[in-house]
Structure formats: C-alpha cells, structure tokens
Design a protein around this motif. Structure first.
Motif, short mmCIF file in Angstrom:
data_model
loop_
_atom_site.label_atom_id
_atom_site.label_comp_id
_atom_site.label_asym_id
_atom_site.label_seq_id
_atom_site.Cartn_x
_atom_site.Cartn_y
_atom_site.Cartn_z
N GLN A 182 0.81 -1.21 0.00
CA GLN A 182 0.00 0.00 0.00
C GLN A 182 0.85 1.27 0.00
O GLN A 182 0.33 2.37 0.14
CB GLN A 182 -0.92 0.00 1.23
CG GLN A 182 -2.07 -0.99 1.14
CD GLN A 182 -3.08 -0.55 0.10
OE1 GLN A 182 -3.67 0.52 0.21
NE2 GLN A 182 -3.29 -1.38 -0.90
N LEU A 354 -4.72 10.92 -4.97
CA LEU A 354 -4.10 9.70 -4.45
C LEU A 354 -3.34 8.94 -5.53
O LEU A 354 -2.64 7.97 -5.23
CB LEU A 354 -5.17 8.79 -3.84
CG LEU A 354 -5.75 9.28 -2.52
CD1 LEU A 354 -6.92 8.40 -2.08
CD2 LEU A 354 -4.68 9.31 -1.44
N ALA A 381 -9.64 8.25 -5.42
CA ALA A 381 -9.42 6.98 -4.72
C ALA A 381 -9.83 5.80 -5.59
O ALA A 381 -9.35 4.68 -5.39
CB ALA A 381 -10.22 6.96 -3.42
N TYR A 387 -3.32 3.19 -0.91
CA TYR A 387 -3.82 4.31 -0.11
C TYR A 387 -2.90 4.65 1.06
O TYR A 387 -3.26 5.42 1.94
CB TYR A 387 -5.22 3.97 0.42
CG TYR A 387 -6.17 3.51 -0.67
CD1 TYR A 387 -6.67 4.42 -1.58
CD2 TYR A 387 -6.52 2.17 -0.79
CE1 TYR A 387 -7.54 4.01 -2.59
CE2 TYR A 387 -7.38 1.75 -1.80
CZ TYR A 387 -7.87 2.67 -2.69
OH TYR A 387 -8.72 2.27 -3.70
N VAL A 422 -10.09 4.85 6.42
CA VAL A 422 -8.74 4.81 5.86
C VAL A 422 -8.04 3.51 6.24
O VAL A 422 -7.33 2.91 5.42
CB VAL A 422 -7.93 6.03 6.32
CG1 VAL A 422 -6.49 5.94 5.85
CG2 VAL A 422 -8.58 7.32 5.80
N MET A 425 -9.32 0.93 3.95
CA MET A 425 -8.78 1.10 2.60
C MET A 425 -7.35 0.56 2.52
O MET A 425 -6.98 -0.09 1.53
CB MET A 425 -8.79 2.59 2.22
CG MET A 425 -10.18 3.16 2.03
SD MET A 425 -10.18 4.98 1.87
CE MET A 425 -9.32 5.19 0.31
#
Length: 433
Positions: A182, A354, A381, A387, A422, A425
């Motif tokens: 990520q 992002l 997103a 993320y 978040v 994600m």
C-alpha cells in the motif's frame, strides 16, 4: 573509533571478551538484559547485550609488546566473577534493583568497571590485582559515541524490520507485506509491526484475521489527530477556496460539495472561478452552475475577486475554484496566497490526488506551506489501489483531512475521511473480517 556488540550469558564473559578483543582502553557504551531466540526479544533466552568501543588512536599509542603480553595472559575474571556471580546463571530472572547492580552504566570506561569490581572484593590480595587503564581519550568522546550508538540502533532496527521480515510470524508478515504494498513508508510500517508484536503476548499464535484487526486499531490511533476536526462547513463560513496542482479534480469536487450544501443544508450557493488558464475550465464550472441554477463569476486577477464577492454578497456560501497549475511555480503559489487573503471567514481546502507519488505529495505540501490550509481533500481513490499515502501524510504533517472522493458522479462520489475508513482502505476487507 571501533564499536562492537556482544550478546553474552553473563557480564564476566563480556568483560573477558572485551579485554581480549578490544583491550584495557575499551569503554562500555551500554549494557542491558535482553531475550534472544524469539521474535524481537518478546520471549526467548535471557542474555545480556553489551556495546563496547575503543578509540583506535589510543590503541595505537599502546606498547605493542605489552598489549601482546596482556592478550596472551588472558583475562583475569576472578573479581568479575565474584561481583557478578549471582547474575551468571541465565535461568535466574533478575530484579530491577539487581540489574542496576549488575549491568554497567552506559559509556562507563571499561577500566573503571574493572576497578569497581576490585573494590567490591576487600579481601583480594595485591597479587591478584591487574593494572587498570583509565581510557581518558575514549571518555572525552563519550557524547559523540552516544549519538553514534543511537544512530546505529536506529539503523539496526530498520534493517531488522525491512530485510528480515521473513522471520516474523506468518500473520504478522502478511500485515507487513500489505502495508508495503500500500506504499506505506518503511519506517512507519516497521513501527506498526513493532507495535503489533508488543501488543501480542504470543504473536506466533495470532491468526491472520486477528493480526489485521489489531493493526486496524493501531492505524485508527495513528490517524485520529488528522481527522479530529469537524468536516462540515460551519454556518459562519462564507467562502470556500480550493487549490492544488492541475488535474487533481478540484472543479468536480466543488460541484459535489456545493450540491450537498444546497440540497441537504438549503444554503444559497455561488461560484467564482479564477481558473482561466486551463482550456474549458470555465465552461466546466459553468455547466455545473447551470445544473444547480446558481450564479457564477469569472475573475482574471486576484484584485477582481473583491468585486465578484460583492456581486455574490446575497449568497450564503461561495465556492472559489483557483487555477490548477504547476505547483513548483512560485508565482502561482503566491497568486493563491493573494486570493485566499481576500476571504475573511473562509475554509481553505488543499486538494491532493491519491494517484500521485508520495514524494510528489510531500513536495506539493511543502510548496503550499505559506498558504493557510484548513483541511485536505484526497481525490481519485477509485483510480488507484494504494492508499498508504494518506497515512504517510498524516504521520509527516499536522494537516487535517476532510473528504475522500471515489469517482466522477456528482454529488454522490465523496465520503468523509475517518480513521476506520482509511484503515480499511489500507488493510482491505481483512481489517474487519
């Protein structure tokens, strides 16, 4: 300066090794009880970690024949054995008070420790005594050594977490791999994994869902500060500025928030656009204005915004779209600052995509540091699968987050940024499985 680390079962063993390998002028920088053979010292065999150093310049001044004779004679550990005999058994747990007596203090000269051991044996004859060097040259560099040792430990921890992750329990290793996938910063990922291990009495017994659930809680705590401010635009706010690099989706985001304010909160809305550089930028916002049936003003310089604000004085809330240009252009950033200062009771949103690399996001934030930023909106997103940048920005700045956009649909594809959202994600569905 030569620094060496020893992991031993007892202090007499450490003293002997240090005297043999580094000599009488060595100093002990630090020593502490540790556990080895487990996962990051959480469980395992009780041992002692000793960090010792020698000033090579001082060592070179020693008489070589004497040094060789000392090494051939081997360490006399009689006094050390007497002073530390109770700590010699690794199976015996040591109390905090006993550790203070057994473990030498950081950066204490090796010779001084030997002298202290000799003083603890009043019945020892002079024949047993050894000559002890003071190590003054090494002591003089004590402060510098402490800083060097701290840097070495930080480097060691980073190496341990980054390059030896395969020694973690499989569920914890899965968490680490997910964080790195990520694009969470390695240092932050190491901190999260360390915290996960410390919270688990038996990390090797964790299941993968449990490891992810506990990590979600850790992330939640890390993100709390960035998301503690109210997100809704207060009734007292008159102007809302949006600024950021080109192509991040400012105009679409404005349309989403304007529609929400008008339809749900029944506010009278107005638009001002200063984005006269981008092709069809005015037409895009004009289209949204026509759909929502709200007035639109176009300004070509910061000074014109005053008149535009006066013409929209009857509106409850005015959304201002600034030009999206190269954020490295100082004149552009200065123009944004000049625009924002005309808004008294305003909210200023920095819009970040992002899909941008974290290194670029840091540069954007740094270039806009002179603009008073109220909150950050993360866009696109739906156009990325990584993320971690959200967590990275939260850890490296004091900025507050408000919204995350998830598509092009107006006004639906926008959500409030929360720590739980978040975390999910970043960790995926496993976070709350």
């Amino acid at each position: 300066m030569r620094v060496k680390r020893y992991v031993v079962d007892s202090m007499p063993e450490a003293l002997g090794k240090i005297r043999t390998e580094l000599g009488q002028d060595a100093i002990i920088l630090n020593s502490k009880p540790i556990k080895t053979g487990g996962f990051f010292g959480l469980f395992g065999k009780q041992q002692i970690e000793v960090i010792a150093a020698i000033d090579e310049k001082t060592s070179e001044r020693d008489d070589p024949p004497i040094r060789q004779q000392e090494m051939r004679s081997g360490p006399n550990t009689f006094a050390a054995k007497q002073a530390y005999q109770r700590s010699a058994a690794p199976t015996q747990p040591m109390s905090a008070e006993r550790q203070k007596q057994v473990v030498p203090s950081a950066a204490q000269p090796f010779g001084s420790q030997a002298a202290a051991s000799e003083q603890s044996q009043p019945d020892r004859t002079s024949a047993d005594a050894e000559p002890v060097r003071t190590g003054k040259a090494a002591v003089a560099e004590n402060e510098e050594l402490v800083h060097e040792l701290r840097d070495m430990r930080n480097m060691f921890q980073k190496w341990l977490m980054n390059d030896r992750g395969n020694h973690l329990p499989p569920p914890v290793q899965a968490v680490r791999e997910r964080l790195l996938q990520q694009e969470v910063e390695e240092e932050t990922a190491a901190e999260i994994v360390k915290e996960l291990l410390l919270q688990s009495e038996h990390p090797e017994q964790l299941s993968e869902p449990e490891a992810f659930q506990r990590t979600a809680v850790i992330l939640d705590n890390m993100l709390q500060k960035a998301m503690e401010r109210p997100v809704r635009i207060a009734p007292s706010v008159k102007y809302v500025f949006f600024f950021g690099p080109t192509g991040v989706g400012k105009t679409t985001t404005i349309a989403k928030l304007a529609a929400d304010s008008m339809l749900k909160e029944k506010r009278k809305i107005g638009f001002i656009t200063a984005d006269t550089y981008r092709i069809a930028a005015v037409e895009q916002l004009k289209t949204y204005a026509n759909i929502l049936n709200v007035p639109l003003e176009v300004v070509f310089s910061p000074k014109e915004i005053v008149q535009a604000m006066e013409r929209l004085s009857s509106c409850d809330l005015v959304f201002i779209d600034t030009a999206g240009r190269n954020f490295r252009n100082d004149q552009y950033v200065q123009g944004i600052s000049e625009l924002v200062r005309y808004g008294g009771n305003s909210v200023n949103y920095l819009v970040l995509s992002l899909t941008s690399k974290y290194t670029d996001l840091k540069a954007i934030i740094r270039n806009f540091q002179d603009v008073p930023i109220t909150q950050v909106i993360f866009t696109k997103a739906d156009e990325t699968e990584a993320y971690g940048a959200i967590l990275n920005v939260a850890r490296s700045t004091d900025l507050s987050f408000s919204y995350i956009t998830t598509g092009q649909n107006v006004p639906d594809d926008i959500v409030v940024a929360t720590p739980r959202l978040v975390a999910k994600m970043i960790l995926g569905d496993k976070a709350y499985a």
